[in-house]
Write a protein that holds these residues in place. Structure first.
Motif, mmCIF file in Angstrom:
data_model
loop_
_atom_site.group_PDB
_atom_site.id
_atom_site.type_symbol
_atom_site.label_atom_id
_atom_site.label_comp_id
_atom_site.label_asym_id
_atom_site.label_seq_id
_atom_site.Cartn_x
_atom_site.Cartn_y
_atom_site.Cartn_z
ATOM 1 N N ALA A 114 -5.217 -3.928 -1.851
ATOM 2 C CA ALA A 114 -6.454 -2.999 -1.827
ATOM 3 C C ALA A 114 -6.837 -2.099 -2.056
ATOM 4 C CB ALA A 114 -6.594 -3.470 0.060
ATOM 5 N N HIS A 115 -5.904 -1.258 -3.180
ATOM 6 C CA HIS A 115 -6.617 -0.231 -4.154
ATOM 7 C C HIS A 115 -6.898 -0.571 -5.412
ATOM 8 C CE1 HIS A 115 -5.628 1.855 -0.414
ATOM 9 N NE2 HIS A 115 -4.184 1.034 0.074
ATOM 10 N N ILE A 260 7.226 -5.158 -1.276
ATOM 11 C CA ILE A 260 5.812 -3.928 -1.884
ATOM 12 C C ILE A 260 5.073 -3.832 -0.419
ATOM 13 C CG2 ILE A 260 4.072 -3.742 -3.586
ATOM 14 C CD1 ILE A 260 5.494 -6.261 -5.126
ATOM 15 N N GLY A 261 4.868 -2.947 -0.484
ATOM 16 C CA GLY A 261 3.865 -2.108 0.510
ATOM 17 C C GLY A 261 2.232 -1.540 -0.052
#
Length: 284
Positions: A114-115, A260-261
């Protein structure tokens, strides 16, 4: 909603199932990238394929050298070694469905969060001349052939160590073979990208004139984090631009999964010790 990637499973479905239970994986909520070599050497290759098929888009696989070996063996194009455990797939009642699903998988995948952070995933390696878009485009070229009516002819000509270096001018089987070898077999190469297929040592034991593909100066994908498997003697590596995830499950090591965050640098390693299915160094 969690994102994971997992190293070489190689038919070790019991360990795979236990690891999924450990992280409480949910197909309706989570996404798992499987970094190739789903099958072979372990006892339950068919179960691994069925598990991934049932999960749909929540488990996104890519092809490794053992997966391609299965496809070639199914066409009668490759003899099986004493170490191979492919009969469980080849003799399965749902053999054709399993093989068809496997043929649909690519050699490289991209996850963009999303980033806007990109994570490139391959089974073995990436040649230093290839940038991110090259990797995706070249994977698509091979995937199109595997999904075509010409796939058996391609598999017949897929094996061999030449050409051992990339050129954009390569055509036909030479081009496809070079792409497949880089994505599914690469460990060491020279500074100008000449591939070596003989050395399987750890990165610290690089032969003279060679280096791990990920340490080549000026590599075009240097700014893109890459997750890969294939190299069990390398072991787990976790650095900002790299995740090496093959930790030798089939050899009695661990099956490794990375959670993975929200950002790619937010990582948690989850490992499960596995029973030994093969003896390292045993004759094929």
């Amino acid at each position: 909603m969690a994102l994971y990637c997992i190293g070489d499973i190689q038919g070790c479905d019991d360990a795979f199932e236990r690891l999924l239970q450990t992280v409480d994986f949910s197909a309706s909520r989570d996404t798992l990238y499987v970094l190739g070599d789903l099958v072979n050497r372990g006892p339950k290759s068919a179960e691994v394929l069925r598990r991934c098929m049932r999960a749909g888009d929540s488990m996104r696989a890519l092809l490794g050298n053992h997966d391609l070996h299965l496809l070639a063996a199914a066409q009668g194009l490759r003899r099986q070694s004493k170490r191979d455990t492919l009969a469980q797939v080849l003799e399965a009642a749902d053999r054709e469905a399993l093989l068809h699903w496997l043929r649909q998988q690519p050699l490289a995948r991209l996850h963009t969060n999303a980033h806007g952070e990109d994570l490139l995933m391959v089974h073995a390696g990436v040649l230093p001349q290839w940038d991110l878009q090259d990797c995706l485009a070249l994977s698509t070229q091979v995937q199109a052939v595997l999904q075509s009516a010409d796939f058996a002819r391609f598999l017949q000509h897929m094996y061999g160590n030449l050409p051992d270096r990339w050129s954009a001018d390569l055509q036909g089987d030479d081009r496809l073979r070079c792409i497949v070898n880089a994505f599914t077999r690469l460990r060491f190469c020279s500074a100008d990208g000449i591939m070596d297929f003989d050395s399987v040592e750890s990165a610290a034991q690089a032969p003279a004139g060679l280096m791990p593909w990920f340490d080549v100066p000026g590599r075009a994908t240097a700014g893109v984090p890459i997750a890969f498997g294939h190299w069990s003697t390398l072991g787990h590596v976790n650095r900002p631009d790299l995740m090496a995830m093959d930790t030798g499950c089939v050899w009695g090591g661990c099956l490794s999964m990375m959670r993975i965050g929200e950002h790619l640098h937010e990582r948690e390693l989850i490992q499960l010790q596995c029973p030994q299915a093969q003896v390292p160094g045993a004759k094929a």
